[in-house]
Design a protein around this motif. Structure first.
Motif, short mmCIF file in Angstrom:
data_model
loop_
_atom_site.label_atom_id
_atom_site.label_comp_id
_atom_site.label_asym_id
_atom_site.label_seq_id
_atom_site.Cartn_x
_atom_site.Cartn_y
_atom_site.Cartn_z
N LEU A 274 0.89 -1.19 -0.08
CA LEU A 274 0.01 -0.01 -0.11
C LEU A 274 0.91 1.18 -0.11
CD1 LEU A 274 -2.76 1.25 0.11
CD2 LEU A 274 -2.99 0.79 2.49
N ARG A 275 1.97 1.28 0.79
CA ARG A 275 3.07 2.50 0.80
C ARG A 275 3.52 2.62 -0.69
NH1 ARG A 275 4.99 -0.14 5.29
NH2 ARG A 275 6.98 -0.35 4.36
N ALA A 276 3.91 1.39 -1.27
CA ALA A 276 4.48 1.51 -2.62
C ALA A 276 3.47 2.25 -3.54
CB ALA A 276 4.95 0.04 -3.09
N ALA A 277 2.26 1.64 -3.69
CA ALA A 277 1.11 2.31 -4.43
C ALA A 277 0.99 3.82 -4.37
CB ALA A 277 -0.26 1.47 -4.04
N ARG A 278 1.02 4.12 -2.95
CA ARG A 278 1.00 5.50 -2.65
C ARG A 278 2.10 6.38 -3.23
NH1 ARG A 278 1.30 7.62 3.39
NH2 ARG A 278 3.27 7.04 3.04
N ALA A 279 3.53 5.83 -3.16
CA ALA A 279 4.32 6.41 -3.75
C ALA A 279 4.41 6.58 -5.31
CB ALA A 279 5.69 5.73 -3.51
N GLN A 280 3.27 5.87 -6.00
CA GLN A 280 3.41 5.96 -7.24
C GLN A 280 2.76 7.53 -7.79
OE1 GLN A 280 4.26 3.75 -9.79
NE2 GLN A 280 5.36 3.08 -8.06
N PHE A 281 2.03 8.33 -6.87
CA PHE A 281 1.37 9.35 -7.00
C PHE A 281 2.25 10.46 -7.00
CE2 PHE A 281 -2.23 7.11 -5.36
CZ PHE A 281 -3.19 7.45 -6.54
#
Length: 433
Positions: A274-281
């Protein structure tokens, strides 16, 4: 990051629903508590050779390799290339010329993990590897318990076969007496036929038990990683020891059960994803550099070449892809949170189930032993009455059937108690601490 669902939280109960009266302990080699060296040897063999465990171990190796892949995202990439070419051409005056050239080049690139996306991917791989390792431990515990239970069931089948053989001997003696009495004219052919029917009824059960023994040996052979073969016995069924109930509190279960550890690591991995997915923004920063030389037969001296650069990539419009990935990662994290809660609650239930079963089987055994004493007394009186001519042979047959049924029930009850102890050890996480 979105918080975990409040409904996924777990509060361990203060104590088990079924009180634990004993103060038994538990160690890593819990199967030795049953007092049969052969049982211990089979469990150790299964732990070493079982094919499912070998597959689980290979999965652990794969997951650990994925850690190294994810960790590489935090390091610069270095590469070298040396393109060489040879060419022949014609100049403006129509004269041919040949040349050999080479351009050795050293390149480096690095992504600045400014917002922790790559670190989150590394953490996810590490937690996933820990979950796979816990799954291997859970499989090890399951195979150990299955092997112990299978061996106990095998000894119980041996005991049933011995009981049927002893019963067949007594039925054969009764048949001989009935035949002698019928030939002498003391009894009718009815009693002779009843005696023979009872003998045959017992006789036909033995092949069925022997077939079950063969199937049980084959199943146990597969568990220990062998082709079907006869299994050596250690202690007799009556020689197996029923272990004391281990004194483990519900709160201790959270750190003992490998499947709970697996669910916990899987939840941590989903948090990292989930942290990795947030970093994509957020923007990505990449640095690159290269250096080398141009060497050619057309040049007097090599020429050095180099470049240094950087780039910032920020998402502006992705058609909802990044938000969809983030929402999917959030839903996966929520699934992992509820899966963890379910695993913990299932663990509490399994322990309480086995505690209740062991407790009630003890009371059932006392009642069954009292029943056996009464049935044995009925058989004694029926035998004496028949021999004295006061009652028909049917009364003795009924008493014999009742006693055999109770003896078989006692064997099954003891099997249930021993396998319940195995299941309790498994529910408590085996020898984990």
């Amino acid at each position: 990051m979105t918080p975990r669902p409040e409904a996924s939280a777990v509060v361990p109960p203060a104590d088990w629903r079924t009180p634990v009266s004993s103060e038994g302990d538990i160690d890593a080699a819990w199967w030795a508590r049953f007092g049969d060296p052969q049982l211990s040897a089979l469990v150790e063999q299964a732990r070493a050779n079982n094919n499912d465990l070998a597959i689980a171990a290979a999965r652990v190796a794969e997951a650990r390799a994925q850690i190294r892949v994810a960790r590489s995202l935090l390091l610069p990439t270095l590469s070298a290339s040396v393109p060489v070419s040879e060419a022949r051409s014609v100049n403006a005056f129509g004269q041919p010329s040949e040349s050999t050239s080479a351009q050795p080049l050293f390149q480096a690139a690095y992504e600045v993990d400014l917002f922790g996306g790559n670190a989150a991917r590394r953490d996810a791989a590490r937690d996933n590897a820990a979950a796979v390792a816990a799954a291997h431990e859970s499989a090890m515990l399951s195979v150990s318990a299955a092997t112990a239970s299978s061996y106990i069931a095998l000894l119980a089948l041996d005991q049933r076969r011995e009981l049927l053989k002893e019963t067949l001997v007594s039925r054969g003696e009764a048949l001989r007496i009935a035949r002698d009495r019928a030939e002498a004219g003391y009894t009718s052919q009815l009693e002779l036929q009843q005696s023979e029917a009872e003998y045959r009824a017992t006789e036909q059960q033995i092949p069925a038990i022997e077939a079950a023994i063969t199937r049980q040996e084959n199943a146990l052979s597969l568990l220990v990683g062998d082709a079907p073969h006869a299994i050596a016995r250690g202690a007799a069924f009556a020689g197996l020891t029923t272990p004391l109930v281990p004194a483990v509190m519900p709160s201790e279960l959270l750190r003992r059960r490998p499947d709970i550890a697996q669910a916990e690591y899987a939840l941590a991995a989903s948090d990292a994803n989930l942290r990795a997915a947030r970093a994509q923004f957020l923007p990505q920063i990449r640095l690159s550099a290269s250096g080398g030389a141009a060497i050619s037969s057309l040049l007097g001296d090599p020429i050095s070449i180099w470049s240094i650069g950087g780039s910032i990539l920020a998402p502006i419009f992705q058609g909802g892809r990044l938000q969809g990935q983030f929402d999917a990662a959030t839903a996966q994290r929520d699934q992992a949170a509820f899966a963890y809660r379910k695993t913990v609650l299932t663990a509490f239930r399994e322990v309480d189930d086995q505690l209740a079963l062991i407790d009630r089987l003890g009371a059932q055994e006392q009642a069954l032993l009292a029943q056996r004493a009464a049935v044995a007394e009925v058989l004694r009186h029926a035998t004496n009455r028949y021999r004295a001519g006061y009652s028909p042979y049917l009364e003795q047959i009924d008493a014999q059937r009742a006693l055999l049924a109770v003896d078989l029930a006692l064997i099954q009850l003891r099997t249930d108690r021993l396998t319940a102890s195995v299941a309790l050890y498994q529910a408590l996480g085996g020898g984990a601490a």
